[in-house]
Design a protein around this motif. Structure first.
Motif, short mmCIF file in Angstrom:
data_model
loop_
_atom_site.label_atom_id
_atom_site.label_comp_id
_atom_site.label_asym_id
_atom_site.label_seq_id
_atom_site.Cartn_x
_atom_site.Cartn_y
_atom_site.Cartn_z
N LEU A 14 -9.79 3.21 -2.00
CA LEU A 14 -8.36 3.24 -2.29
C LEU A 14 -8.11 3.59 -3.74
CD1 LEU A 14 -5.45 2.85 -1.52
CD2 LEU A 14 -5.73 0.41 -1.90
N THR A 15 -8.87 3.02 -4.64
CA THR A 15 -8.72 3.34 -6.07
C THR A 15 -8.96 4.83 -6.30
OG1 THR A 15 -9.37 1.11 -6.72
CG2 THR A 15 -9.60 2.82 -8.38
N ARG A 16 -9.97 5.39 -5.63
CA ARG A 16 -10.26 6.81 -5.76
C ARG A 16 -9.07 7.65 -5.25
NH1 ARG A 16 -11.18 10.92 -3.04
NH2 ARG A 16 -11.28 9.87 -1.04
N GLN A 17 -8.50 7.25 -4.13
CA GLN A 17 -7.36 7.99 -3.57
C GLN A 17 -6.15 7.93 -4.50
OE1 GLN A 17 -7.00 6.00 0.18
NE2 GLN A 17 -8.17 7.57 1.26
N LEU B 158 0.82 -1.20 0.00
CA LEU B 158 0.00 0.00 0.00
C LEU B 158 0.86 1.26 0.00
CD1 LEU B 158 -2.91 0.88 0.06
CD2 LEU B 158 -2.85 0.72 2.54
N GLU B 159 1.89 1.28 0.83
CA GLU B 159 2.80 2.43 0.85
C GLU B 159 3.48 2.60 -0.49
OE1 GLU B 159 4.50 2.71 5.35
OE2 GLU B 159 5.04 0.90 4.22
N ARG B 160 3.90 1.49 -1.08
CA ARG B 160 4.56 1.57 -2.39
C ARG B 160 3.60 2.06 -3.47
NH1 ARG B 160 8.44 3.32 -5.12
NH2 ARG B 160 9.13 2.03 -6.85
N ALA B 161 2.37 1.63 -3.42
CA ALA B 161 1.37 2.08 -4.39
C ALA B 161 1.18 3.59 -4.31
CB ALA B 161 0.05 1.36 -4.17
N PHE B 162 1.13 4.12 -3.10
CA PHE B 162 0.99 5.58 -2.94
C PHE B 162 2.22 6.30 -3.47
CE2 PHE B 162 -2.61 4.58 -0.27
CZ PHE B 162 -3.46 5.65 -0.50
#
Length: 60
Positions: free
Chosen positions: A45-48, A8-12
């Protein structure tokens, strides 16, 4: 893959980088780096992530 970082951190991070124009490409990149994609799902999450992608591309 950074063992001190979650998928999750990497995706952001990738979304903020401006190098990925879609959430699907971020999911693929996270997977290619050895992280599990299972954390990168859900409407909110997709929206963010989409918002970060849009903001990053507007800056360039």
């Amino acid at each position: 893959m950074d063992k001190n970082k979650t998928a999750l951190e990497r995706a952001f991070e990738l979304a903020r980088s401006g190098r990925y124009p879609s959430v699907e490409l971020i999911r693929r990149a996270v997977s290619a780096e050895g992280y599990a994609q299972t954390q990168i799902q859900g409407r909110e999450l997709t929206r963010q992530l989409r918002s970060l992608i849009d903001s990053s591309s507007a800056i360039k």
